[in-house]
Enzyme design. Structure first.
Site, mmCIF file in Angstrom:
data_model
loop_
_atom_site.group_PDB
_atom_site.id
_atom_site.type_symbol
_atom_site.label_atom_id
_atom_site.label_comp_id
_atom_site.label_asym_id
_atom_site.label_seq_id
_atom_site.Cartn_x
_atom_site.Cartn_y
_atom_site.Cartn_z
ATOM 1 N N GLN A 1 0.837 -1.200 0.000
ATOM 2 C CA GLN A 1 0.000 0.000 0.000
ATOM 3 C C GLN A 1 0.873 1.252 0.000
ATOM 4 O OE1 GLN A 1 -2.358 1.582 3.406
ATOM 5 N NE2 GLN A 1 -4.139 0.953 2.201
ATOM 6 N N TYR B 1 -5.854 10.874 4.592
ATOM 7 C CA TYR B 1 -4.468 11.143 4.205
ATOM 8 C C TYR B 1 -4.433 11.975 2.927
ATOM 9 C CZ TYR B 1 -3.593 7.876 7.964
ATOM 10 O OH TYR B 1 -3.579 7.274 9.199
ATOM 11 N N ARG C 1 -7.616 2.424 -2.583
ATOM 12 C CA ARG C 1 -8.437 2.414 -1.360
ATOM 13 C C ARG C 1 -9.167 3.737 -1.214
ATOM 14 N NH1 ARG C 1 -6.611 1.480 5.012
ATOM 15 N NH2 ARG C 1 -8.137 -0.156 5.393
ATOM 16 N N GLY D 1 -9.370 -6.871 9.304
ATOM 17 C CA GLY D 1 -8.217 -6.168 9.830
ATOM 18 C C GLY D 1 -7.739 -6.718 11.152
ATOM 19 N N ARG D 2 -8.246 -6.151 12.232
ATOM 20 C CA ARG D 2 -7.741 -6.505 13.568
ATOM 21 C C ARG D 2 -7.826 -7.995 13.895
ATOM 22 N NH1 ARG D 2 -8.854 -1.374 17.608
ATOM 23 N NH2 ARG D 2 -7.948 0.193 16.221
#
Length: 372
Positions: A107, A189, A236, A326-327
């Protein structure tokens, strides 16, 4: 291999799927997860190789967000992909994942205003589309958490240099042995800062109209797909997130326009954060993200607080082609097999999410170790 649980017996979530030139072993994707365990120069090593290889049973791994330049860095000990040393460090990971039969995309990341002079080269002020400070946000520095500062607005003639940084990072990712790259245009971002009217107050060709605000993202897609075959590139997006104090007064036309503009490039997938990052899946003021799925010509990767039940529902109703977890991957290196068999999941230790060493990183047990 243990038998699948009755719940998953009829799903195709665990079946192979084609992503560009690759046949993925299943539709489950390991999401990018910042872990802050590179060295101070952003070089990953054997620790990262072990971590990712342990999780190589995912159909696809998308690496933790990786800085495209020194200017793009926003958090300590995050990896980079612009120096020879970083490339050599990442080669350990790509080889380890490939040795386990896995696939891994890198990424590409520039944080923009979500940084601090303590992290920037020469103590410089972080850059952004406009001098709009992220309110109530903190930077993770070597001296602990510090409030973000008001960023410096990029000059128009600086922006092509940032696009070149994405292209250079993409070249480095290819040299490092990745199977593809994902352009990070989400979670508040830099690229999303250009997309969002909350953070983009420019009056030049990169601000104002939707066409102008989407311009840099399209330029980055164009630059990266000159380096990589487009079927090895994803992007993304997080149209509805509030993460890092981002937002847009009317996101639907912005993102539908962006999809229309990038469709001709033939990207492999869009990776969509459904709702507010790590928060509500259907926040107030949102829109139906299935509109993006139907507008985009490639695969749709869904992310945000997915459970096995949500993933099964998404496939049963054909709401997504790939499902990102994810987590759960942090504390369950064999997550795919646990989901397939209905085995219980190990809860993560949140105290070891960021920075540190092996603890809470490569020491989580697999089911067979637990059974032993």
């Amino acid at each position: 291999m243990n038998a699948p649980s009755p719940k998953v017996a009829s799903t195709d979530l665990f079946d192979p799927v084609q992503l560009g030139p690759y046949t993925l072993s299943n539709r489950i994707v390991m999401a990018p997860l910042t872990r802050s365990r590179a060295d101070d120069q952003g070089v990953p090593g054997e620790l990262q190789a072990t971590y990712y290889s342990q999780r190589a049973s995912a159909g696809l791994i998308v690496s933790e967000a990786t800085n495209i330049s020194a200017q793009g860095k926003g958090y300590i000990r995050t990896p980079g992909i612009w120096t020879k040393e970083q490339v050599e460090g990442w080669k350990l990971t790509t080889k380890a994942v490939h040795d386990k039969g896995g696939k891994i995309f890198l990424q590409l990341w520039h944080v923009g205003r979500v940084s601090h002079p303590d992290i920037q080269p020469g103590g410089a002020i972080p850059v952004a589309p406009s001098a709009v400070r992220a309110e109530n946000q903190q930077a993770y520095t070597y001296e602990g958490f510090k409030p973000l500062v008001t960023p410096r607005a990029l000059e128009t003639d600086e922006i092509p240099g940032i696009v070149k940084d994405y292209a250079h990072a993409a070249e480095c990712a290819k040299e490092a042995g990745f199977d593809g790259v994902e352009i990070h245009s989400a979670n508040g971002y830099l690229l999303q800062q250009f997309l969002s009217d909350k953070t983009n107050k420019r009056t030049d060709r990169y601000g104002g109209s939707i066409e102008n605000r989407t311009r840099i993202v399209v330029e980055v897609v164009d630059a990266v797909t000159k380096v990589w075959d487009s079927k090895r590139v994803g992007i993304r997006l997080s149209p509805l997130t509030k993460f890092a104090d981002i937002g847009d007064s009317n996101p639907e036309p912005v993102y539908l326009s962006l999809i229309e503009q990038i469709n001709p490039y033939g990207l492999a997938y869009i990776h969509v954060i459904e709702g507010d990052t790590q928060g509500e899946r259907q926040p107030a003021g949102g829109f139906d993200l299935q509109k993006l799925r139907h507008a985009f010509k490639g695969l749709y990767m869904a992310n945000n607080n997915y459970t096995l039940d949500l993933a099964l529902e998404a496939r049963a109703k054909n709401l997504a082609d790939l499902i990102c977890f994810g987590r759960p991957f942090i504390s369950n290196p064999d997550l795919v097999e646990r989901l397939r068999t209905g085995a219980p999941l190990t809860p993560p230790d949140t105290n070891t999410f960021y920075a540190g060493d092996e603890k809470g990183y490569i020491d989580y047990p697999t089911m067979d170790r637990l059974a032993g």
